[in-house]
Design an enzyme around this catalytic site. Structure first.
Site, PDB file in Angstrom:
ATOM      1  N   GLU A  66      -4.948   0.083  23.258  1.00  0.00           N
ATOM      2  CA  GLU A  66      -3.778   1.435  23.297  1.00  0.00           C
ATOM      3  C   GLU A  66      -2.541   1.936  23.703  1.00  0.00           C
ATOM      4  OE1 GLU A  66      -2.691   0.606  19.895  1.00  0.00           O
ATOM      5  OE2 GLU A  66      -4.456  -1.127  19.364  1.00  0.00           O
ATOM      6  N   GLY A  90       1.146  -1.409  -0.486  1.00  0.00           N
ATOM      7  CA  GLY A  90       0.125  -0.175  -0.298  1.00  0.00           C
ATOM      8  C   GLY A  90       0.552   1.384  -0.141  1.00  0.00           C
ATOM      9  N   LYS A  96       4.259   1.477  -4.973  1.00  0.00           N
ATOM     10  CA  LYS A  96       5.642   1.091  -5.252  1.00  0.00           C
ATOM     11  C   LYS A  96       5.213   1.024  -6.656  1.00  0.00           C
ATOM     12  CE  LYS A  96       6.542  -2.701  -2.812  1.00  0.00           C
ATOM     13  NZ  LYS A  96       5.850  -2.605  -1.960  1.00  0.00           N
TER      14      LYS A  96
END
Length: 647
Positions: free
Chosen positions: A475, A262, A265
């Site tokens: 988190e 993603g 490239k």
């Protein structure tokens, strides 16, 4: 000239007018029959340009001669044969282009060998001598000449031979083969018309074959770092080559791009081809093994055909996607070695002839999501070298990418809030955001609004209060683990649900590429700290930590079997091959499980000790959904001002 500047060229820049003729008056049309045809002139001039004076005399006069001519593509074979007949008489001209008409096995010599032995004049014309001609004929050749695509000098001389007027300059001829060139240079026409057709034909090839109309200039892309510098150097070298100031063999023209999925490239490679005004040919290595039988001969033929097409269209940009689909020979077991070795060797030879050959006109870009899985021989100097690793775009690059894809939409809007919500996402994510926001606006029959974009970047959270609290605690635990083990600097936390992820913690690694056992264990503790924080705050473990467990397991396995940081020094597998190694080694599996439990206990002890910090960070995430580096650091400092944090 900068990359976005353009220049205008008049037709009179390309051809010489008679001294007594004004530029506004076109040259008189030539009479058919007064000049050579392009089919005769072009190969003859190409041959004369490639042969030295001494070689030309031998071709014309030698009583005994074996001449080998390698042509640019199969389309040139018959016309070069006819050009040889114009240069002298021959007892035999062997032509092979791989077609049914001239299909013979390389070992089939037949009457050719007899005539060579009799001391007669024999020539062989072929686009791929190594594959199609007898080795004995190649080895015994008195003269071997390789004809590359026609140079500007050859094209100018051919145009003069056909039209009677020598062009001053000719345009770049990307992707034009023999039939294209012959169709552009016509008897009875003018040099200016030939030049115009060459330019139009080249542009048609670029536009149709490459489908590059939707990509921007490579130097206007954002977030590509060292790849942008490499592209800038390449474009400058190509400019010097076209101006005759640099030989193509002096250009650095191979590259291996490594990144997670993603990060663009393929987009970068397509943009490079468009910016370089070159055809773009792409081959997904994994596609070679789909839609067919998978037989070795069939795959080998596909590879040969692709590189033959690339050579025919050169100069061109070749993009080899998923290059890791060719496995590293270091990791092959005996069962698979016999199948893969011939293909890997074939690929290495083709890269040698295409990437480092003095006559090659190909720019080869390879890409992979798994740099460690690529055979080292593929990415050594002279093949796919250098290697450039692309990272996720930072906040500045992400804002620029977003603005680029928005084009004229939301021109005056402040995008900083959107960028904060999307921090750490990829260019592919940005494309999806803009597409989905435009779809929402179209459905409502109105222009796009900032809310449309915000809602696709961070959709309204439909999770229960318990699930959102769990995500925030998880988190916060990762942030705690990274900070107190020293595994990295926390730059971003959020609880924005995206796909299977309930939130993200971004950490800027503090260690170098070489890591000690202590560094690896600190990273494992950080990965396990999200799950540990949930347990410390009285929440039951869930399946949400599966990705964290995968990362932790792979790191510990690599520590033992790849890095020599466990009990032994034997290198048993590449990093990332944990599943295969664990499946066949129960002793190692037990050892990794033991170490995971020990490091998980460290993470749990840390979470219990700093429960208040986890609660405050999680509460802030519930309110804001996003915490940047400064916001997280302020909460940490408020809890433990001045304390040196370490593992």
């Amino acid at each position: 000239m900068t990359h976005d500047e353009t220049t205008e060229t008049n037709a009179t820049d390309f051809f010489e007018l008679p001294d007594d003729e004004a530029p506004s008056k076109p040259p008189p049309r030539r009479q058919t029959g007064k000049h050579s045809t392009p089919r005769k002139a072009l190969p003859l001039i190409l041959l004369q340009d490639a042969l030295t004076g001494a070689e030309l005399r031998r071709v014309r006069e030698a009583r005994s001669l074996l001449l080998l001519v390698k042509v640019p593509s199969p389309a040139w074979v018959e016309s070069v044969r006819d050009a040889l007949r114009a240069l002298g008489s021959w007892h035999e001209i062997e032509v092979r282009d791989g077609s049914t008409r001239y299909r013979r096995k390389p070992e089939d010599v037949g009457e050719v060998a007899v005539r060579i032995g009799d001391g007669l004049r024999v020539a062989a014309v072929c686009h791929d001598p190594a594959a199609l001609l007898p080795p004995s004929l190649i080895a015994c050749a008195d003269i071997s000449v390789a004809l590359g695509p026609p140079s500007d000098r050859v094209i100018r001389r051919a145009i003069k031979a056909v039209t009677g007027t020598m062009p001053r300059r000719v345009p770049h001829r990307a992707g034009l083969d023999f039939a294209d060139l012959v169709g552009c240079i016509r008897v009875g026409d003018t040099a200016a018309a030939a030049v115009r057709r060459l330019s139009e034909a080249s542009q048609a090839r670029l536009g149709t074959a490459s489908d590059l109309a939707d990509v921007p200039h490579v130097l206007s892309l954002h977030g590509y770092g060292a790849a942008t510098a490499w592209a800038s150097n390449l474009l400058k070298d190509l400019e010097d080559w076209r101006a005759g100031r640099l030989d193509f063999s002096c250009i650095s023209r191979t590259l291996l791009l490594v990144s997670e999925p993603g990060l663009g490239k393929t987009t970068w490679a397509r943009s490079l081809a468009k910016s370089a005004h070159l055809p773009f040919l792409t081959l997904s290595i994994s596609s070679l093994f789909s839609g067919g039988s998978g037989y070795l001969g069939e795959i080998s033929t596909k590879i040969d055909q692709f590189f033959a097409l690339a050579r025919n269209m050169s100069p061109a940009v070749v993009f080899l996607d998923e290059i890791d689909a060719l496995p590293s020979r270091d990791n092959l077991d005996n069962r698979n070695r016999d199948y893969w070795l011939p293909l890997i060797v074939q690929f290495l030879l083709l890269l040698d002839s295409s990437a480092s050959s003095a006559t090659s006109r190909l720019i080869i870009i390879a890409a992979t999501n798994h740099g460690g899985a690529v055979d080292p021989a593929l990415c050594r100097a002279g093949r796919l070298h250098p290697t450039i690793t692309l990272g996720r775009p930072d906040a500045m690059a992400l804002a620029a990418i977003l603005r680029q894809h928005l084009a004229g939409d939301l021109a005056d809007a402040d995008l900083s809030g959107i960028v904060a919500l999307g921090r750490g996402r990829t260019g592919a994510d940005v494309v999806a955001w803009v597409r989905d926001a435009r779809r929402v606006a179209r459905a409502a029959s109105r222009p796009m609004r900032l809310d449309d974009l915000r809602d696709v970047v961070a959709p309204p959270d439909s999770r229960s209060d318990t699930d959102r609290w769990r995500a925030a605690v998880h988190e916060a635990g990762h942030g705690l683990g990274a900070t107190y083990t020293g595994s990295g600097r926390v730059t971003h936390l959020d609880i924005v649900a995206a796909g299977h992820l309930g939130g993200r913690t971004l950490v800027s690694a503090s260690q170098t590429e070489t890591r000690s056992r202590t560094d690896i264990e600190a990273t494992v503790v950080t990965a396990l700290s999200g799950r540990a924080a949930e347990v410390a705050l009285g929440l039951q473990p869930t399946s949400g930590a599966s990705e964290d467990l995968r990362i932790a397991t792979e790191l510990l396995v690599a520590m033992h079997v790849s890095y020599g940081l466990g009990e032994g020094l034997v290198h048993r597998a590449a990093p990332g091959d944990s599943h295969q190694v664990l499946a066949y080694d129960p002793a190692l599996r037990a050892r990794i499980d033991e170490e995971l439990h020990a490091l998980n206990q460290r993470a749990l002890d840390l979470a219990v000790r700093h429960r208040a910090l986890i609660e405050d960070v999680a509460s802030a995430l519930l309110r804001e959904r996003v915490l940047d580096e400064a916001g997280f650091a302020a909460i940490v400092a408020a809890h433990l001002p001045g304390e040196v944090r370490h593992g």
